[in-house]
Scaffold this active site. Structure first.
Site, PDB file in Angstrom:
ATOM      1  N   GLU A 289       0.616  -1.640  -0.182  1.00  0.00           N
ATOM      2  CA  GLU A 289       0.057   0.177   0.404  1.00  0.00           C
ATOM      3  C   GLU A 289       0.445   1.423   0.042  1.00  0.00           C
ATOM      4  OE1 GLU A 289      -2.361   0.106   3.991  1.00  0.00           O
ATOM      5  OE2 GLU A 289      -3.999   1.270   2.854  1.00  0.00           O
ATOM      6  N   ILE A 290       1.073   2.176  -1.166  1.00  0.00           N
ATOM      7  CA  ILE A 290       1.905   3.520  -0.946  1.00  0.00           C
ATOM      8  C   ILE A 290       1.198   4.303  -0.836  1.00  0.00           C
ATOM      9  CG2 ILE A 290       2.833   4.776  -2.886  1.00  0.00           C
ATOM     10  CD1 ILE A 290       4.128   1.834  -4.082  1.00  0.00           C
TER      11      ILE A 290
END
Ligand SMILES: NC(=O)c1ccc[n+]([C@@H]2O[C@H](COP(=O)([O-])OP(=O)(O)OC[C@H]3O[C@@H](n4cnc5c(N)ncnc54)[C@H](O)[C@@H]3O)[C@@H](O)[C@H]2O)c1
Length: 476
Positions: A289-290
């Protein structure tokens, strides 16, 4: 691997000769005990109905174990294979076509096709253009990882596996030793399975340079911190990294729940700060998850995205907020499960209801796996962020004070022997509600509905608030 070594001048003609001669036919296997063994095995299994019944039973058991009954295609494939033994080839094909057509209209097929489109869409890098302007086609190839604990070690190992050089820093030498031993074990396993040549093991390991401090980190493309979940410490690491960083270095935090904008609050270059939230164990969990803040530069997000792609991760990009997307939705799910526990449901009932629903592990087991300290810390953060919606049972404090950390110290909602989960720890019930808690039967369907609906509601809120860019990302 090589048929001949020749001078470049005659390479083409020799290669053409080879091609004309064609591939040598393999010699017929000599009569040996090995071939007799094979024949016997064939007779005992496929060649007679009794043997086949045993093989079919075993195959079904393996499918049950791997799919937990949730994927009908695997069962239909078995049905097609075993039915074909007693039929003519054409009849076998006919049955296969019929079963395939049935499967094409199932709920599972629809969902899997949806997921396929979602995962394909997620491979598109939304920041590619900004990245190309700054860096052309080059992807990050030198990473600094701060903290060699559970997560830092996993992140370093996966980068090394993809032939990306990693500097790994931690003042705790034991932690670094464990990280290197873990990486060795990971690559050794690959060697044993034939996925890595023995001589490659050392090459992979050599990609990781361990150290006690951040010396050399100035030249890293990305510095990823994976130190304790402590805001002050993370800000301190960011400030240290910034004091040496080159102008295009990205700083990523692997925090579970702290908003990235809070970590970057004192940063000199907040446009270079973002979140790279990995999941444990990093070697196995495909998601990354960026997390981007409203200050993160697009070129910085591109660096993180490209690094994630190099690691072979499935990436979603989300907007910075407490718990981002994954931790937030999961926290609501875990909070509901712990409320059920306080209200009187048993540990096994809650876990069973959710695994029967389709989750790979139940929420109570998950708390033990994540670590009760980490889990409670995250739940507290979420309660502070959404006080009107997150309700937590009182008993959680008592559980934490009892020294339970979950699987990592062999003491949690479950008991453990030599690292193996044995069964629920009955003393939890006293801690949960002291003498007030009494057992109350709640049907499995209600348990699952309560936990799943609250989870889904939160994912929809994330979409409405723009934490998620697309519903697809939430489904991944
Ligand atoms: N464990 C998980 O499941 C999980 C999942 C996602 C994210 N996270 C997050 O990842 C981070 C690390 O978690 P973990 O489980 O690996 O913790 P951990 O306790 O296993 O490791 C933390 C490491 O940080 C090191 N450290 C402390 N101060 C340092 C410093 N000044 N410089 C360098 N190293 C330092 C410690 O020595 C330790 O080895 C946390 O922010 C956590 O919330 C954890």
């Amino acid at each position: 691997l090589a048929d001949a070594a020749v001078h470049p001048k005659i390479l083409e003609s020799v290669a053409l000769d080879f091609a004309r001669k064609g591939k040598k036919k393999p010699k017929k296997a000599a009569f040996s005990t090995k071939t007799i063994g094979k024949e016997l095995m064939h007779f005992a299994t496929e060649a007679n109905p009794f043997g086949r019944a045993i093989v079919e039973k075993k195959a079904r058991e393996a499918v049950d174990k791997n799919t937990k009954g949730f994927y009908p295609a695997a069962y239909k494939a078995l049905e097609a294979v075993f039915a074909a033994f007693d039929r003519k080839f054409e009849k076998g094909l006919e049955l296969e076509a019929k079963l395939f057509a049935e499967l094409a209209f199932t709920r599972e097929s629809k969902s899997l096709i949806h997921l396929f489109h979602a995962t394909t869409a997620a491979k598109r890098n939304p920041y590619a253009e900004a990245g190309k302007k700054e860096f052309g086609d080059s992807a990050p190839d030198l990473i600094g990882v701060v903290g060699s604990g559970f997560m830092g070690a996993g992140i370093a190992t996966v980068f090394a596996d993809k032939d990306v050089r990693v500097m790994l820093s931690d003042p705790n030498k034991d932690s670094t030793k464990r990280a290197m031993a873990g990486a060795y074990k990971y690559f050794m396993k690959k060697v044993k399975r034939g996925r890595l040549k023995p001589f490659e093991l050392q090459t992979k390991l050599a990609h990781i340079s361990p150290g006690a401090n951040m010396q050399g980190f100035a030249s890293a493309d990305i510095v990823i911190e994976a130190v304790f979940e402590d805001l002050g410490l993370k800000q301190e690491i960011l400030s240290q990294a910034e004091s040496h960083a080159h102008p295009r270095q990205v700083f990523a935090s692997n925090t579970s729940a702290l908003p990235i904008s809070r970590i970057a609050a004192k940063a000199k270059n907040p446009e270079r700060v973002l979140g790279m939230h990995f999941f444990s164990p990093v070697e196995k969990m495909p998601l990354l998850e960026i997390v981007v803040t409203d200050k993160t530069a697009d070129w910085a997000a591109d660096r993180a995205f490209r690094a994630g792609l190099k690691m072979g991760k499935q990436i979603i990009v989300v907007k910075d907020s407490p718990g981002f997307y994954t931790t937030r939705a999961l926290a609501f799910f875990l909070a509901e499960a712990s409320l059920l526990l306080e209200e009187g449901s048993n540990i096994e009932e809650i876990d069973q209801a959710l695994t029967d629903f389709g989750f790979p592990v139940g929420p109570i087991t998950l708390m033990d796996e994540v670590g009760i300290d980490v889990g409670i810390h995250v739940l507290d953060e979420m309660r502070d962020a959404f006080p009107e919606r997150v309700k937590l049972p009182h008993g959680l404090d008592a559980i934490q004070k009892s020294g339970r950390l979950g699987r990592k110290n062999g003491k949690g909602f479950f008991t453990y022997e030599d690292g193996e989960k044995v069964g629920p720890d009955e003393s939890i019930y006293e801690l949960m509600g002291e003498d007030k808690r009494t057992y109350k039967f709640v049907p499995a369907e209600d348990i699952a509905d309560r936990c799943v609906f609250i989870f889904v509601n939160e994912t929809i809120r994330c979409l409405e608030e723009g934490v998620l860019n697309h519903a697809y990302d939430g489904d991944i």
